[in-house]
Design an enzyme around this catalytic site. Sequence first.
Site, PDB file in Angstrom:
ATOM      1  NE  ARG A 130      18.382  66.855  -1.489  1.00 36.45           N
ATOM      2  CZ  ARG A 130      18.207  66.538  -2.783  1.00 36.45           C
ATOM      3  NH1 ARG A 130      17.165  67.006  -3.450  1.00 36.45           N
ATOM      4  NH2 ARG A 130      19.065  65.743  -3.399  1.00 36.45           N
ATOM      5  CG  HIS A 137      12.158  64.423  -3.964  1.00 35.55           C
ATOM      6  ND1 HIS A 137      13.034  64.434  -2.912  1.00 35.55           N
ATOM      7  CD2 HIS A 137      12.915  64.756  -5.054  1.00 35.55           C
ATOM      8  CE1 HIS A 137      14.240  64.756  -3.322  1.00 35.55           C
ATOM      9  NE2 HIS A 137      14.191  64.955  -4.628  1.00 35.55           N
TER      10      HIS A 137
END
Length: 310
Positions: free
Chosen positions: A225, A273
């Site tokens: 993250r 991502h």
Amino acid sequence: MAVLVQFSDGHFFDDWAPMLRALDPTLDLRNWPDFGKAEEIEAAVVWRHVYGSLNQFPNLKVICNVGAGVEHILADPELPDGVPITRVIDPRMTGAMSEYMILHVLRYHRRLDETVRNQAAKVWEYLAPDNAATTTIGILGLGELGLDAAAKIGALGFRMAGWSRTKKTLPGIETFHGTAGLKPFLNQCKMLICLLPLTPETASIINAETLAALPQGAYVINGARGGHVVDADLIAALDSGHIAGATLDVFPIEPPAQDDPYWTHPRVTITPHNAADSFPEDVAPQLVENIRRAVLGEELLNVVMRDRGY
Ligand code: NAP
Ligand code: GLV
């Protein structure tokens, strides 16, 4: 049985609903915000749900996250107490993350970026790779993803090290744990891979102090993250040359702003991502199974421990 489906940007409903219905035609899927009568909702299938939206269902028995990371759910200040939360564990996702890590480890190890730059300048320069057997690849997080990546990168001949919250003994990986184990772990990592969950304990873990603990010329690969990285500290370490390169799949705000310095930094690779996704055909079965179990009061699969944060 009524199931709320809530993705941040509703269009994913059309990707997931057919698969969920094919597995259990009795599921009455309600796409947020058209959920009908709140008391009919018994399960929620969510990804980046609207905060405060899950506490209005008095008969909610399970919240099924459509990904691995649950920090978004746990940060909901109005998350209903006592409703179990499940996350995804999926071999395709795990395999994809290991592919991503192998790709970037080998790219740095075999000096591919320099080679490509040389070709563009028509330069023939022999670039020797380091000896893999004496090159330590360190993984922050030895869970579903970290363990698979460690095994597969280790199988390529690298020295593997890993850091976790609890103590582990693992074949082929030098293990470290807890706060006391972090610095000795970092000191030897030529490449640092982050595969931690984002929790209050792991937020900002890649910062000026931890980067300084890596050897000169180390690389950072973050597949976890954006909140794990203090961006200004990483950019300073890249600018100074202490960190030779960083590959980042995740960011605090996605996509990063157009003027985010990562976009144009010569030592940074951005990926959107996409290291390891959840695909309906692979993941829907475990969601449907958990909904079935929740309604019957049976033990759930892949339950998140709220107090731990993952
Ligand atoms: P996991 O199975 O829950 O494993 C988490 C690991 O982190 C465990 O080894 C755990 O230690 C360790 N850990 C947690 N808190 C820690 C702490 N305070 N100190 C040291 N170690 C700590 O998680 P996972 O399935 O491997 O996934 C990891 C993360 O990857 C997810 O949470 C998600 O954010 C991210 N992800 C990203 C993508 C992408 O496409 N970029 C895709 C999927 C997942 P213990 O073993 O001691 O419990
Ligand atoms: C993706 O980032 C996930 O957490 O599954």
